[in-house]
Design a protein around this motif. Structure first.
Motif, short mmCIF file in Angstrom:
data_model
loop_
_atom_site.label_atom_id
_atom_site.label_comp_id
_atom_site.label_asym_id
_atom_site.label_seq_id
_atom_site.Cartn_x
_atom_site.Cartn_y
_atom_site.Cartn_z
N ARG A 100 97.19 -71.65 -1.69
CA ARG A 100 97.93 -72.36 -2.40
C ARG A 100 97.48 -72.24 -4.06
N ASP A 101 98.36 -71.77 -4.96
CA ASP A 101 98.22 -71.93 -6.27
C ASP A 101 98.52 -73.19 -7.17
N PRO A 102 97.52 -74.03 -7.41
CA PRO A 102 97.78 -75.23 -7.84
C PRO A 102 98.35 -75.21 -9.18
N ASN A 103 98.28 -73.92 -10.05
CA ASN A 103 98.81 -73.82 -11.35
C ASN A 103 100.24 -73.77 -11.40
N VAL B 162 90.61 -67.75 -22.80
CA VAL B 162 91.04 -67.76 -21.64
C VAL B 162 92.02 -69.04 -21.19
N PRO B 163 93.21 -68.96 -20.68
CA PRO B 163 94.03 -70.02 -20.40
C PRO B 163 93.41 -70.74 -19.32
N GLU B 164 93.32 -71.99 -19.21
CA GLU B 164 92.74 -72.93 -18.31
C GLU B 164 93.48 -72.74 -17.13
N ARG B 165 93.06 -72.28 -16.19
CA ARG B 165 93.64 -72.57 -14.89
C ARG B 165 92.71 -72.83 -13.60
N GLN B 166 93.27 -73.54 -12.78
CA GLN B 166 92.49 -74.23 -11.37
C GLN B 166 92.49 -73.05 -10.56
N ALA B 167 91.39 -72.82 -9.73
CA ALA B 167 91.02 -72.09 -8.50
C ALA B 167 92.14 -72.04 -7.54
N LEU B 168 92.51 -70.79 -7.05
CA LEU B 168 93.48 -70.91 -5.60
C LEU B 168 92.64 -71.42 -4.36
N GLN B 169 93.37 -71.95 -3.73
CA GLN B 169 92.77 -72.82 -2.29
C GLN B 169 93.64 -72.16 -1.33
N VAL B 170 92.53 -72.08 -0.23
CA VAL B 170 93.07 -71.90 1.02
C VAL B 170 93.29 -73.10 1.64
N ALA B 171 94.77 -72.87 2.31
CA ALA B 171 95.24 -74.25 3.08
C ALA B 171 96.05 -73.49 4.47
#
Length: 503
Positions: A230-233, A209-218
């Motif tokens: 926010r999609d930090p990826n 599974v590709p390494e991805r960071q979790a989506l964040q509420v902003a």
């Protein structure tokens, strides 16, 4: 090849078209959807003539108006040719087509599917625009794109062949027939699998599974308004859909152009929404790929996490079968009785344990159309808008054909003495097959430029020539090309096959 209505043994024939020769060039491999073109272009296509007599029924027909004998007769008078690769590499994705002839005296609505269960390594992904369902007039033949077969297991396995068990469903359009729709299993087909001599490697499309960071509420305008995800990826900001539900199209576009707090936002493309969904699932540790999340063939294992994705993008959803709908920047089309519509992307999921039946068929991402006008005085309810900030803007040229996100847009197409605006959807990257999804005649007052290198269609030869084509890549780069397509006979909507491409 003519349709056959007799009952000799099944004939297996191979054919190579001039388009097959162009597929071997590195030029074509680099062009449209390059990653998907890295498959075996040089493999020949086999045509299996699946004769409909005799056949075994897979359902009992129930009708108050038509006797079962008539229903069976409708099926017996249909003939089908399946078009598929002769052989594939282990794990390779391929497209299944069919050439269907209607030998009945009335029009029929035809659909072809594939019988499969959860243990099947290869899964059928139906067409996004329902191109696998088509009305065929008496005595006519049509090409149907059944769908795309993709390797759905996380780890490649040695297998000698892929077996496909197609099912033909026929519904007469001029008679009242109660469900179930009359259907028959066709003769199964087998495609050879070329396995490597060593143990198969993990499927790069699914594992790891590709390494991805979790989506964040902003926040957007005020502290704690939490209007953004926010999609930090990717660095993109997404407006949560519940903030724009019910807006008219003109209101949304006006706000994007005038409101300071919306500076930098634009309508996202469906492909960007798809990437957002994939990034979310990968951050959750889910082995998902684009094909495996596209409804209606997405696996039910994604139902629960997609429900959480929907709550993140549109808080307040409380239904058991969840769905979020949003307008995208994809090409518009028509709905019903020529109602203007916009492109849209929807995501479906559910809560609770894995479910089957209709819930399973409704899981994943689906691109569709949504009406934007009043319907006989009653306003159509608008969904939200997929608004993104930070993504590179892609502006198609007004006077040149362009290819982006599986759609080929020809703003000015000369056919005879008339000018048209045409949109073609890529339904088979391996064969370079495109299907016309929209064709609109330009008015005589339209100031559309016509130059010496304008796009044109020659009705006598069936050639569609695009001497000035822009290939638009996802990273914002562009390249110039010229392309020639050949009209495939007996296709409705018209389908074209790419026969040459030069950069």
């Amino acid at each position: 090849m003519p349709d056959r209505m007799t009952t000799p043994p099944i004939l297996i024939q191979s054919r190579r078209t001039s388009a097959d020769q162009t597929r071997t060039t590195s030029l074509t491999l680099r062009a449209i959807r390059g990653a998907r073109f890295l498959m075996a272009w040089a493999c020949a296509l086999s045509v299996s003539v699946l004769l409909m007599l005799p056949m075994q029924a897979v359902a009992q027909f129930i009708s108050d108006t038509v006797p079962p004998e008539q229903l069976e007769q409708w099926l017996q008078r249909m003939s089908v040719q399946l078009i598929y690769p002769e052989s594939i590499d282990v794990g390779e994705t391929f497209v299944l087509h069919a050439h269907v002839h209607n030998g009945n005296e009335q029009s029929v609505l035809v659909s072809i599917g594939v019988q499969q269960d959860d243990a099947d390594l290869y899964v059928l992904q139906r067409c996004r625009n329902n191109c696998g369902i088509l009305t065929i007039e008496p005595g006519q033949s049509r090409y149907i794109t059944v769908g795309e077969m993709y390797y759905a297991d996380a780890t490649l396995q040695q297998m000698p062949s892929v077996t496909i068990e197609p099912v033909l469903a026929v519904m007469p359009t001029d008679s009242g027939v109660s469900l179930p729709t009359p259907s028959r299993t066709l003769d199964s087909v087998s495609i050879a699998v070329d396995n490597p001599p060593d143990l198969p490697a993990p499927n790069a499309a699914l594992s790891p599974v590709p390494e991805r960071q979790a989506l964040q509420v902003a926040d957007l305008r005020e502290p704690d308004d939490q209007l953004l995800v926010r999609d930090p990826n990717t660095g993109y900001d997404w407006m949560r859909l519940h903030a724009t539900v019910g807006l008219r199209m003109e209101d949304a576009l006006h706000a994007l152009a005038t409101e300071d707090y919306l500076q930098g936002f634009q309508l996202a493309r469906a492909s960007q929404v798809e990437q957002l969904v994939l990034n979310y699932l990968h951050a959750e540790g889910r082995a998902a790929q684009a094909l495996s999340i596209r409804a209606p063939s997405a696996d039910h294992e994604f139902g629960a996490p997609l429900a959480e994705f929907m709550r993140l993008l549109a808080p307040g959803i409380s239904a058991t079968a969840l769905a979020v709908h949003g307008v995208t920047a994809d090409e518009p089309g028509i709905w019903g009785h020529n109602l203007p519509v916009v492109g849209a992307a929807s995501v479906y999921g559910y809560e609770g344990p894995p479910q089957t039946g209709t819930y399973r068929r409704g899981i994943g991402l689906l691109t569709t159309r949504h009406p934007v006008v009043d319907n006989e005085g009653g306003a159509m309810t608008m969904p939200g808008f997929w608004l993104v900030r930070g993504a590179p803007e892609r502006q198609r040229a007004d006077d040149r054909a362009s290819y982006l996100d599986d759609e080929l847009l020809v703003p000015v197409l000369k056919i005879g003495d008339n000018l048209y605006r045409a949109v073609l959807a890529n339904v088979d990257s391996q064969r370079g097959m495109f299907r016309v999804s929209s064709l609109t005649e330009l008015s005589s007052t339209n100031d559309a430029p016509v130059t010496d290198n304008a796009a044109s269609f020659d009705e006598s030869s069936g050639l569609l020539m695009l001497p000035d084509l822009v290939l638009m890549q996802a990273d914002g780069t562009e390249s110039a090309a010229s392309a020639t397509f050949r009209l495939m006979p007996e296709t409705e909507p018209p389908a074209f096959e790419l026969i040459s491409l030069e950069e």
